[in-house]
Write a protein that holds these residues in place. Structure first.
Motif, PDB file in Angstrom:
ATOM      1  N   TYR A  97       0.732  -1.348   0.025  1.00  0.00           N
ATOM      2  CA  TYR A  97       0.105  -0.128   0.064  1.00  0.00           C
ATOM      3  C   TYR A  97       0.956   1.312  -0.056  1.00  0.00           C
ATOM      4  N   ARG A  98       0.524   2.417  -0.645  1.00  0.00           N
ATOM      5  CA  ARG A  98       1.228   3.435  -0.528  1.00  0.00           C
ATOM      6  C   ARG A  98       0.541   4.308   0.813  1.00  0.00           C
ATOM      7  N   ALA A  99       1.405   4.682   1.451  1.00  0.00           N
ATOM      8  CA  ALA A  99       0.759   5.380   2.750  1.00  0.00           C
ATOM      9  C   ALA A  99       1.723   6.669   2.993  1.00  0.00           C
ATOM     10  N   ARG A 100       1.177   7.639   3.952  1.00  0.00           N
ATOM     11  CA  ARG A 100       2.139   8.800   4.308  1.00  0.00           C
ATOM     12  C   ARG A 100       2.555   8.583   5.822  1.00  0.00           C
ATOM     13  N   ARG A 101       3.645   8.812   6.319  1.00  0.00           N
ATOM     14  CA  ARG A 101       4.090   9.028   7.525  1.00  0.00           C
ATOM     15  C   ARG A 101       3.558  10.382   8.316  1.00  0.00           C
ATOM     16  N   ILE A 102       2.584  10.169   9.404  1.00  0.00           N
ATOM     17  CA  ILE A 102       2.020  11.308   9.673  1.00  0.00           C
ATOM     18  C   ILE A 102       2.999  12.320  10.275  1.00  0.00           C
ATOM     19  N   SER A 103       4.082  11.777  10.820  1.00  0.00           N
ATOM     20  CA  SER A 103       5.063  12.729  11.651  1.00  0.00           C
ATOM     21  C   SER A 103       5.650  13.878  10.744  1.00  0.00           C
ATOM     22  N   ALA A 137       6.044   2.836   1.508  1.00  0.00           N
ATOM     23  CA  ALA A 137       4.905   1.611   1.070  1.00  0.00           C
ATOM     24  C   ALA A 137       5.260   0.922   2.290  1.00  0.00           C
ATOM     25  N   LEU A 138       3.870   0.413   2.554  1.00  0.00           N
ATOM     26  CA  LEU A 138       3.736  -0.523   3.446  1.00  0.00           C
ATOM     27  C   LEU A 138       3.336  -2.017   3.103  1.00  0.00           C
ATOM     28  N   LYS A 139       4.241  -2.743   3.275  1.00  0.00           N
ATOM     29  CA  LYS A 139       4.029  -4.021   2.775  1.00  0.00           C
ATOM     30  C   LYS A 139       3.418  -5.086   3.790  1.00  0.00           C
ATOM     31  N   GLU A 140       2.125  -5.553   3.709  1.00  0.00           N
ATOM     32  CA  GLU A 140       1.635  -6.629   4.461  1.00  0.00           C
ATOM     33  C   GLU A 140       2.003  -7.988   3.886  1.00  0.00           C
ATOM     34  N   ILE A 141       2.722  -8.775   4.748  1.00  0.00           N
ATOM     35  CA  ILE A 141       3.208  -9.890   4.345  1.00  0.00           C
ATOM     36  C   ILE A 141       2.469 -11.089   5.183  1.00  0.00           C
ATOM     37  N   LEU A 196       8.539   0.558   3.987  1.00  0.00           N
ATOM     38  CA  LEU A 196       9.682   0.856   2.899  1.00  0.00           C
ATOM     39  C   LEU A 196       9.572   1.878   2.315  1.00  0.00           C
ATOM     40  N   GLU A 197      10.701   2.293   2.060  1.00  0.00           N
ATOM     41  CA  GLU A 197      10.907   3.761   0.955  1.00  0.00           C
ATOM     42  C   GLU A 197       9.771   3.374  -0.240  1.00  0.00           C
ATOM     43  N   PHE A 198       9.286   4.473  -0.512  1.00  0.00           N
ATOM     44  CA  PHE A 198       8.362   4.380  -1.933  1.00  0.00           C
ATOM     45  C   PHE A 198       9.037   4.739  -3.069  1.00  0.00           C
ATOM     46  N   LEU A 199       9.158   3.761  -4.003  1.00  0.00           N
ATOM     47  CA  LEU A 199       9.875   3.965  -5.139  1.00  0.00           C
ATOM     48  C   LEU A 199       8.347   3.510  -6.216  1.00  0.00           C
ATOM     49  N   ARG A 200       8.076   4.397  -7.210  1.00  0.00           N
ATOM     50  CA  ARG A 200       6.850   4.270  -7.942  1.00  0.00           C
ATOM     51  C   ARG A 200       7.047   3.543  -9.255  1.00  0.00           C
ATOM     52  N   SER A 201       8.298   2.966  -9.732  1.00  0.00           N
ATOM     53  CA  SER A 201       8.205   2.231 -10.850  1.00  0.00           C
ATOM     54  C   SER A 201       9.482   1.235 -10.651  1.00  0.00           C
ATOM     55  N   ASP A 202       9.691   0.213 -11.880  1.00  0.00           N
ATOM     56  CA  ASP A 202      10.426  -0.790 -11.577  1.00  0.00           C
ATOM     57  C   ASP A 202      11.317  -0.930 -12.996  1.00  0.00           C
ATOM     58  N   LEU A 203      12.096  -1.960 -13.023  1.00  0.00           N
ATOM     59  CA  LEU A 203      12.820  -2.135 -14.217  1.00  0.00           C
ATOM     60  C   LEU A 203      12.082  -2.692 -15.168  1.00  0.00           C
TER      61      LEU A 203
END
Length: 472
Positions: free
Chosen positions: A36-42, A48-52, A92-99
């Motif tokens: 999920y894309r998310a925003r750190r409130i602080s 990126a929030l990765k629920e495994i 995780l850090e959010f990165l919007r694309s991939d190779l």
């Protein structure tokens, strides 16, 4: 350690998560995780929030990312949440694309009579990938699923290796804590990371011979405690995905789901590791198109070299914008490799006859293998020579990441372009791209229900343990 049961709770109901993060849309979904894309409130940072959902995958990813903390070409883990009876959530850090999206976009532009990827761009992408792989291997972490879809790209053009759910730590510092019941976040100090080579954008790479490289690895091993986490392979409660690994199979093992998804997992193979001796690992890992011959032939004793084969397949795809070995089944995968490299025998790989499945399946003699140069006819001899250092049968002959970084290919004109000049597509690759073959997403490339579809008549010979299959 016992597996933790997966929770049915939604990530949106986790008080410790929503207290710190505002959760937006789901941006990715796989066999064992949602992202999920998310925003750190602080501070408003996008993450990126990765629920495994799979306990062992979560443990592997957290462990590997903790060790690799600070590596510039590995995705950063900010913290994680993990309680008993709940799924792990990694921030995780959010990165919007991939190779994969980079390759897909370049292919589309080339199809429309535009430019694909320039040599300078390919070199810069490869330098970043090699730096990431070198960071893993210097810390004795084998990724086991290197492919374009697992190489994330930020808006600034920086590429970072991601998705360490199948990674194995061959050796681990004995100071690293392994508390799987971490209550809230990564409070332990990240273990010391073996320094990477100087990033090529900042200076020259340190030149090491292969002997010196492995000498340093052996010195590292002497200082560390062996981590035989076979249980993490045997206890995984979510199938890795697609194809069954090629094995000496019995009829009962060939069920309706054989070869259906994008990863390989075979419970029988995992069970066979139980009591089979320390240090064994499953051969059923990774995505088929990037899986090396030793895994296709069922090896459970392997090391960092499997990543190097995958690296060669990624490099070839950057060059041609097409996958090098797009097999539709494990048998087809071996056939495609054989048609390019020739038959596998003791001459090209001493000891290959000892692979578990070597004697189970045989192909007719390939009189005139295509060769790497036949797959990439419009590329220079230097490029082909570099690829041959990776795409070769004998794992011991594959060049290390740092050897490749010091290859003359990356030092000659045209030089790698600055990272800031790399074009980054607007989003990751998706299943609905108009030129996407069979609408695959992240190399979900298999559409065959059987490993034997499309081969016509075969010669099946009964054996004491099952049968042997010979292909024309």
């Amino acid at each position: 350690m016992d597996k933790q049961p997966a929770s049915s709770w939604s990530i949106h109901t986790r008080p410790e998560v929503i207290a710190k993060y505002e959760i937006f849309e789901r941006v990715g979904s796989g066999a064992y995780a949602d992202v999920y894309r998310a925003r750190r409130i602080s501070d408003g940072l996008t993450v990126a929030l990765k629920e495994i959902f799979d306990y062992q995958s979560a443990f592997r990813e957290i462990d590997a990312l903790s060790i690799l903390h600070g590596s510039p070409n590995v995705v950063a883990m900010h913290e994680y949440f993990w309680r008993e009876d709940e799924n792990a959530v990694i921030v995780l850090e959010f990165l919007r694309s991939d190779l994969s999206a980079v390759i897909r976009d370049a292919k589309r532009r080339k199809k429309n009579k535009g430019d694909g990827l320039s040599v300078g761009e390919i070199k810069r992408w490869m330098v970043q990938i090699l730096n990431g792989v070198d960071a893993c291997h210097r810390n004795l972490i084998v990724h086991r699923d290197l492919k374009p879809g697992n190489m994330l790209v930020g808006d600034d053009g920086v590429l970072k290796l991601a998705d360490f759910g199948q990674a194995r730590i061959l050796m681990e510092p004995d100071v690293v804590a392994t508390d799987e019941n971490q209550l809230e976040e990564a409070s332990r100090e990240p273990p010391e990371v073996i320094p990477d080579y100087v990033n090529s954008s900042q200076g020259e790479q340190e030149v090491l011979s292969k002997d010196e490289y492995f000498r340093q690895v052996e010195e590292l091993k002497a200082k560390q405690v062996v981590r035989y986490d076979d249980d993490t392979d045997k206890d995984s409660n979510v199938p890795d995905g697609d194809a069954s690994c090629l094995a000496t199979c019995t009829v009962s093992e060939m069920d309706d789901d054989f070869g259906r998804n994008s990863f390989a997992y075979d419970a029988a193979d995992e069970e066979a590791l139980d009591g089979g001796g320390e240090g064994l690992m499953t051969s059923c890992v990774g995505t088929r198109w990037f899986r090396p011959p030793e895994l296709l032939y069922g090896s459970t004793v392997y090391g960092l070299e499997i990543d190097l084969w995958s690296l060669g397949c990624v490099f070839a795809e950057l060059l041609s914008l097409e996958p090098l070995f797009p097999g539709v089944s494990d048998i087809d995968q071996i056939s495609r490799v054989t048609n390019v490299l020739g038959n596998l025998d003791e001459e090209v790989w001493p000891g290959c006859v000892d692979l578990p499945d070597y004697k189970s399946i045989s192909f007719a003699k390939v009189e005139s293998p295509l060769g790497i140069e036949g797959c990439l006819p419009n590329h220079s001899g230097d490029v082909i020579a570099l690829l041959k250092k990776l795409i070769c049968y004998d794992p011991a002959s594959r060049a290390t990441a740092v050897e490749l970084l010091n290859d003359k290919y990356f030092k000659e004109e045209p030089l790698p372009v600055p990272v800031s000049e790399l074009y980054v597509p607007p989003a990751m690759s998706g299943p609905d791209e108009e030129d996407s073959p069979r609408k695959w997403d992240g190399y979900r490339e298999m559409d065959s229900d059987s490993d034997f579809d499309g081969f016509g008549p075969v010669n099946v010979k009964p054996t004491s343990s099952g049968f042997t299959i010979e292909f024309p």
